[in-house]
Design a protein around this motif. Structure first.
Motif, PDB file in Angstrom:
ATOM      1  N   ARG A   1     -22.810  12.517  33.385  1.00 44.62           N
ATOM      2  CA  ARG A   1     -22.744  13.119  34.717  1.00 44.62           C
ATOM      3  C   ARG A   1     -22.645  12.097  35.855  1.00 44.62           C
ATOM      4  NH1 ARG A   1     -26.201  13.408  38.570  1.00 44.62           N
ATOM      5  NH2 ARG A   1     -27.929  12.857  37.226  1.00 44.62           N
ATOM      6  N   LYS A   2     -23.507  11.083  35.845  1.00 43.70           N
ATOM      7  CA  LYS A   2     -23.515  10.130  36.959  1.00 43.70           C
ATOM      8  C   LYS A   2     -22.193   9.380  37.072  1.00 43.70           C
ATOM      9  CE  LYS A   2     -28.285   8.788  37.852  1.00 43.70           C
ATOM     10  NZ  LYS A   2     -29.205   7.648  37.754  1.00 43.70           N
TER      11      LYS A   2
ATOM     12  N   TRP B   1     -19.299  10.353  35.927  1.00 38.35           N
ATOM     13  CA  TRP B   1     -18.299  11.331  36.327  1.00 38.35           C
ATOM     14  C   TRP B   1     -18.335  11.543  37.847  1.00 38.35           C
ATOM     15  CZ3 TRP B   1     -13.968  13.672  35.859  1.00 38.35           C
ATOM     16  CH2 TRP B   1     -13.709  14.810  36.603  1.00 38.35           C
ATOM     17  N   GLU B   2     -19.526  11.704  38.395  1.00 39.32           N
ATOM     18  CA  GLU B   2     -19.636  11.927  39.834  1.00 39.32           C
ATOM     19  C   GLU B   2     -19.090  10.736  40.613  1.00 39.32           C
ATOM     20  OE1 GLU B   2     -23.758  12.916  40.386  1.00 39.32           O
ATOM     21  OE2 GLU B   2     -23.449  15.009  39.793  1.00 39.32           O
ATOM     22  N   ALA B   3     -19.366   9.525  40.147  1.00 44.19           N
ATOM     23  CA  ALA B   3     -18.859   8.326  40.830  1.00 44.19           C
ATOM     24  C   ALA B   3     -17.332   8.255  40.741  1.00 44.19           C
ATOM     25  CB  ALA B   3     -19.490   7.075  40.237  1.00 44.19           C
TER      26      ALA B   3
ATOM     27  N   SER C   1     -15.104  10.710  39.950  1.00 42.11           N
ATOM     28  CA  SER C   1     -14.392  11.863  40.514  1.00 42.11           C
ATOM     29  C   SER C   1     -14.534  11.960  42.029  1.00 42.11           C
ATOM     30  CB  SER C   1     -14.855  13.156  39.855  1.00 42.11           C
ATOM     31  OG  SER C   1     -16.193  13.438  40.181  1.00 42.11           O
ATOM     32  N   SER C   2     -15.455  11.204  42.600  1.00 37.07           N
ATOM     33  CA  SER C   2     -15.582  11.213  44.056  1.00 37.07           C
ATOM     34  C   SER C   2     -14.554  10.293  44.720  1.00 37.07           C
ATOM     35  CB  SER C   2     -16.991  10.790  44.479  1.00 37.07           C
ATOM     36  OG  SER C   2     -17.189   9.417  44.225  1.00 37.07           O
ATOM     37  N   TYR C   3     -13.900   9.441  43.938  1.00 34.64           N
ATOM     38  CA  TYR C   3     -12.970   8.479  44.532  1.00 34.64           C
ATOM     39  C   TYR C   3     -11.558   8.542  43.948  1.00 34.64           C
ATOM     40  CZ  TYR C   3     -10.955   4.133  46.189  1.00 34.64           C
ATOM     41  OH  TYR C   3     -10.135   3.224  46.769  1.00 34.64           O
ATOM     42  N   TRP C   4     -11.423   8.492  42.623  1.00 28.69           N
ATOM     43  CA  TRP C   4     -10.115   8.273  42.011  1.00 28.69           C
ATOM     44  C   TRP C   4      -9.114   9.416  42.133  1.00 28.69           C
ATOM     45  CZ3 TRP C   4      -8.526   3.735  41.902  1.00 28.69           C
ATOM     46  CH2 TRP C   4      -9.425   2.680  41.751  1.00 28.69           C
TER      47      TRP C   4
ATOM     48  N   THR D   1      -8.094  10.968  44.692  1.00 28.55           N
ATOM     49  CA  THR D   1      -7.280  10.801  45.901  1.00 28.55           C
ATOM     50  C   THR D   1      -7.167   9.344  46.331  1.00 28.55           C
ATOM     51  OG1 THR D   1      -9.216  11.161  47.316  1.00 28.55           O
ATOM     52  CG2 THR D   1      -7.891  13.114  46.733  1.00 28.55           C
TER      53      THR D   1
ATOM     54  N   THR E   1     -23.900  19.922  35.917  1.00 29.52           N
ATOM     55  CA  THR E   1     -22.618  20.009  36.615  1.00 29.52           C
ATOM     56  C   THR E   1     -22.008  21.384  36.344  1.00 29.52           C
ATOM     57  OG1 THR E   1     -22.258  17.637  36.411  1.00 29.52           O
ATOM     58  CG2 THR E   1     -20.318  18.983  36.825  1.00 29.52           C
TER      59      THR E   1
END
Length: 187
Positions: free
Chosen positions: A50-51, A53-55, A57-60, A62, A92
């Motif tokens: 999860r952690k 993934w969150e890192a 998916s918050s950037y890559w 876009t 999630t």
């Protein structure tokens, strides 16, 4: 049968994140970034906790649309979005960008995925990788060791019940003193 690789940037004292989940010390050189990008391009399936993934998916998703983005970052963003991913999390709710969510037993699902035909799988995230490590599911370890001591945080390795014998298959030095080592599990 697929192979499973656990690879991350790691501090010299063995951490993938410093206290407070600080990863600012992990900024790779252009050459190391390209090495990781090429690895993503060769990965058939990525497994995320999860952690991580969150890192990611918050950037890559876009990143290629951001001002000042480099051609290497554009390439990585495209590769990351195309790569099939599985996120293991009981908290999630939804995932996107060519990703499937698994809320059940990660060891059972990773065992099932390894038994399938297909290309190599990568696993990332300390908690998820620790479960796979304890279950003896990891075939290869990749450490990009940075010349920094962070003194604590999230360890790369977990406590194990038994030794795991490894064979060194690659050593490479990158700018900034980062040393990449690859080990395969001796079976």
């Amino acid at each position: 049968m697929r192979t499973l690789t656990y690879g991350m940037n790691v501090s010299l004292d063995g951490y993938i994140a410093a206290p407070g989940d600080d990863i600012t010390w992990t900024a790779p050189s252009d050459e190391l970034f390209q090495w990781w990008s090429d690895r993503v391009g060769e990965t058939d399936l990525a497994l995320y906790g999860r952690k991580l993934w969150e890192a990611m998916s918050s950037y890559w998703p876009t990143a290629d649309q951001q001002p000042g983005v480099t051609p290497a970052e554009v390439e990585f963003a495209h590769r990351w979005r195309r790569m099939p991913k599985v996120v293991f999390s009981s908290t999630t709710g939804t995932v996107d960008w060519n990703t499937r969510l698994v809320t059940g037993d990660p060891v059972a699902e990773i065992t099932r995925l390894k038994a399938e035909d297909g290309g190599p799988m990568d696993i990332g995230g300390a908690t998820l990788a620790a479960a796979a490590m304890r279950a003896g599911l990891i075939d290869e370890y990749v450490l990009a060791t940075a010349p920094v001591l962070v003194g604590g945080g999230t360890p790369f390795f977990t406590a194990l019940d038994n030794w795991v014998d490894l064979d060194l298959v690659e050593t490479r030095t990158f700018p900034g003193g980062v040393v990449l080592t690859r080990y395969v599990t001796r079976r």
